[in-house]
Design a protein around this motif. Structure first.
Motif, PDB file in Angstrom:
ATOM      1  N   ALA A   1       0.829  -1.206   0.000  1.00 46.95           N
ATOM      2  CA  ALA A   1       0.000   0.000   0.000  1.00 46.95           C
ATOM      3  C   ALA A   1       0.866   1.260   0.000  1.00 46.95           C
ATOM      4  CB  ALA A   1      -0.934  -0.005   1.205  1.00 46.95           C
ATOM      5  N   ILE A   2       1.902   1.277   0.839  1.00 45.60           N
ATOM      6  CA  ILE A   2       2.785   2.442   0.922  1.00 45.60           C
ATOM      7  C   ILE A   2       3.589   2.604  -0.373  1.00 45.60           C
ATOM      8  CG2 ILE A   2       4.753   3.441   2.143  1.00 45.60           C
ATOM      9  CD1 ILE A   2       3.697   2.031   4.673  1.00 45.60           C
ATOM     10  N   PHE A   3       4.131   1.489  -0.883  1.00 42.48           N
ATOM     11  CA  PHE A   3       4.872   1.491  -2.144  1.00 42.48           C
ATOM     12  C   PHE A   3       4.007   2.023  -3.288  1.00 42.48           C
ATOM     13  CE2 PHE A   3       6.226  -1.474  -5.807  1.00 42.48           C
ATOM     14  CZ  PHE A   3       7.137  -0.577  -6.304  1.00 42.48           C
ATOM     15  N   HIS A   4       2.753   1.612  -3.280  1.00 46.50           N
ATOM     16  CA  HIS A   4       1.850   1.985  -4.365  1.00 46.50           C
ATOM     17  C   HIS A   4       1.469   3.460  -4.320  1.00 46.50           C
ATOM     18  CE1 HIS A   4      -1.007  -0.382  -7.170  1.00 46.50           C
ATOM     19  NE2 HIS A   4       0.219  -0.365  -7.629  1.00 46.50           N
ATOM     20  N   VAL A   5       1.446   4.060  -3.134  1.00 48.48           N
ATOM     21  CA  VAL A   5       1.165   5.497  -3.040  1.00 48.48           C
ATOM     22  C   VAL A   5       2.203   6.279  -3.835  1.00 48.48           C
ATOM     23  CG1 VAL A   5       1.134   7.485  -1.497  1.00 48.48           C
ATOM     24  CG2 VAL A   5      -0.099   5.415  -0.858  1.00 48.48           C
ATOM     25  N   SER A   6       3.471   5.980  -3.605  1.00 49.77           N
ATOM     26  CA  SER A   6       4.541   6.682  -4.331  1.00 49.77           C
ATOM     27  C   SER A   6       4.504   6.335  -5.815  1.00 49.77           C
ATOM     28  CB  SER A   6       5.910   6.324  -3.750  1.00 49.77           C
ATOM     29  OG  SER A   6       6.193   4.946  -3.900  1.00 49.77           O
ATOM     30  N   SER A   7       4.178   5.090  -6.128  1.00 45.46           N
ATOM     31  CA  SER A   7       4.092   4.649  -7.513  1.00 45.46           C
ATOM     32  C   SER A   7       3.027   5.422  -8.280  1.00 45.46           C
ATOM     33  CB  SER A   7       3.787   3.144  -7.562  1.00 45.46           C
ATOM     34  OG  SER A   7       3.500   2.718  -8.867  1.00 45.46           O
ATOM     35  N   ASN A   8       1.865   5.606  -7.662  1.00 48.53           N
ATOM     36  CA  ASN A   8       0.764   6.286  -8.337  1.00 48.53           C
ATOM     37  C   ASN A   8       0.983   7.794  -8.446  1.00 48.53           C
ATOM     38  OD1 ASN A   8      -1.075   4.115  -8.995  1.00 48.53           O
ATOM     39  ND2 ASN A   8      -1.340   3.863  -6.811  1.00 48.53           N
ATOM     40  N   ILE A   9       1.639   8.369  -7.452  1.00 42.58           N
ATOM     41  CA  ILE A   9       1.988   9.794  -7.552  1.00 42.58           C
ATOM     42  C   ILE A   9       2.907  10.008  -8.752  1.00 42.58           C
ATOM     43  CG2 ILE A   9       3.270  11.667  -6.457  1.00 42.58           C
ATOM     44  CD1 ILE A   9       2.231  10.647  -3.766  1.00 42.58           C
ATOM     45  N   THR A  10       3.850   9.089  -8.942  1.00 40.48           N
ATOM     46  CA  THR A  10       4.761   9.163 -10.089  1.00 40.48           C
ATOM     47  C   THR A  10       4.000   9.037 -11.404  1.00 40.48           C
ATOM     48  OG1 THR A  10       6.503   8.131  -8.752  1.00 40.48           O
ATOM     49  CG2 THR A  10       6.836   8.175 -11.129  1.00 40.48           C
ATOM     50  N   LYS A  11       3.071   8.082 -11.482  1.00 40.51           N
ATOM     51  CA  LYS A  11       2.289   7.892 -12.711  1.00 40.51           C
ATOM     52  C   LYS A  11       1.432   9.121 -13.022  1.00 40.51           C
ATOM     53  CE  LYS A  11       1.922   2.865 -12.740  1.00 40.51           C
ATOM     54  NZ  LYS A  11       2.812   2.638 -11.594  1.00 40.51           N
ATOM     55  N   ILE A  12       0.842   9.702 -11.986  1.00 43.37           N
ATOM     56  CA  ILE A  12       0.026  10.905 -12.194  1.00 43.37           C
ATOM     57  C   ILE A  12       0.884  12.033 -12.751  1.00 43.37           C
ATOM     58  CG2 ILE A  12      -1.293  12.707 -11.003  1.00 43.37           C
ATOM     59  CD1 ILE A  12      -2.238  10.472  -9.059  1.00 43.37           C
ATOM     60  N   ALA A  13       2.122  12.142 -12.254  1.00 48.62           N
ATOM     61  CA  ALA A  13       3.028  13.183 -12.744  1.00 48.62           C
ATOM     62  C   ALA A  13       3.383  12.964 -14.214  1.00 48.62           C
ATOM     63  CB  ALA A  13       4.294  13.205 -11.893  1.00 48.62           C
ATOM     64  N   PHE A  14       3.594  11.684 -14.600  1.00 50.08           N
ATOM     65  CA  PHE A  14       3.992  11.371 -15.972  1.00 50.08           C
ATOM     66  C   PHE A  14       2.819  11.387 -16.958  1.00 50.08           C
ATOM     67  CE2 PHE A  14       7.896   8.922 -14.330  1.00 50.08           C
ATOM     68  CZ  PHE A  14       8.732  10.000 -14.604  1.00 50.08           C
ATOM     69  N   PHE A  15       1.613  11.030 -16.479  1.00 50.12           N
ATOM     70  CA  PHE A  15       0.464  10.876 -17.384  1.00 50.12           C
ATOM     71  C   PHE A  15      -0.699  11.800 -17.008  1.00 50.12           C
ATOM     72  CE2 PHE A  15       2.704   6.799 -17.325  1.00 50.12           C
ATOM     73  CZ  PHE A  15       2.833   6.511 -18.677  1.00 50.12           C
TER      74      PHE A  15
END
Length: 242
Positions: free
Chosen positions: A47-61
């Motif tokens: 869950a914690i890993f995915h928070v950072s992962s999704n913030i990154t995806k939102i920034a890129f896409f």
């Protein structure tokens, strides 16, 4: 040390595939992490890993998300992921994961065989997809495949698919992280993994985005379905035969 390097490498691969598939890395990261950590620790770290992962995806896409789907899929998903996260401590997850694997195999095969079939992005279908993906994500740690099936059936563009999925997933993961923490799933001895996984998520998302620049819309949809099918098959055989 060798185990840590292997864990990081596999997490990076999970992030790359999660970005290419558009539904997040937890679909691949959860089974990978389960070989290194106990199930509840996997839920907390994922869950914690995915928070950072999704913030990154939102920034890129960030330019592509669909506001209506974020509302009608995202809100039910966030509500039901909290319910699923809370009741996860009362469930034996093996049977649920086997049933989920069978569901993923059948649905992904159906969409691969019947290429022109699609589900209308109605409010009712969106809400149902959000409820189902959120509940499963809360209980077994990953609902990305369900959301992937839902969004794939709506025939979204690559940019819209990934951005919309990432925003919904961010709400899901932020919500369940709190519940998992209260359930005692986030352990102090695992916290050193968080900065490592943060760097891994950024690197994996960037590599995945570069690969997506060379993939057509039709191939993207097929890749999503194949990844979901493979995940379903691996999950099924893992729990049935091992």
């Amino acid at each position: 040390m060798d185990y840590l390097l292997l864990f990081i490498l596999l997490a990076l691969i999970a992030e790359i595939f999660g970005t290419i598939g558009g539904f997040g890395s937890s679909l691949f990261f959860v089974p990978i992490a389960s070989f290194f950590l106990d199930f509840h620790s996997v839920l907390g770290i994922t869950a914690i890993f995915h928070v950072s992962s999704n913030i990154t995806k939102i920034a890129f896409f960030r330019k592509g998300f669909d506001k209506n789907l974020v509302i009608w899929v995202g809100i039910p998903a966030v509500i039901f992921v909290m319910i699923g996260a809370y009741i996860s401590k009362f469930f034996q997850t093996v049977l649920l994961e086997i049933l989920l694997a069978i569901f993923l195999i059948i649905i992904s095969l159906g969409f691969i065989i019947f290429k022109n079939f699609s589900i209308k992005p109605t409010i009712r279908n969106s809400i149902f997809g959000g409820i189902f993906s959120g509940l499963i994500a809360g209980i077994v740690g990953t609902g990305g495949a369900i959301r992937g099936i839902t969004l794939t059936s709506f025939n979204l563009s690559i940019q819209t698919f990934i951005a919309t999925s990432a925003i919904i997933d961010l709400g899901i993961d932020a919500s369940r992280s709190v519940i998992y923490y209260l359930n005692g799933y986030v352990h102090n001895h695992d916290l050193y993994l968080i900065p490592i996984l943060l760097i891994t998520s950024i690197s994996g998302t960037y590599i995945g985005k570069l690969i997506l620049n060379h993939i057509s819309q039709e191939k993207f949809k097929l890749i999503v379905l194949i990844l979901i099918l493979v995940t379903g098959v691996i999950t099924f055989f893992k729990f049935v035969f091992f």
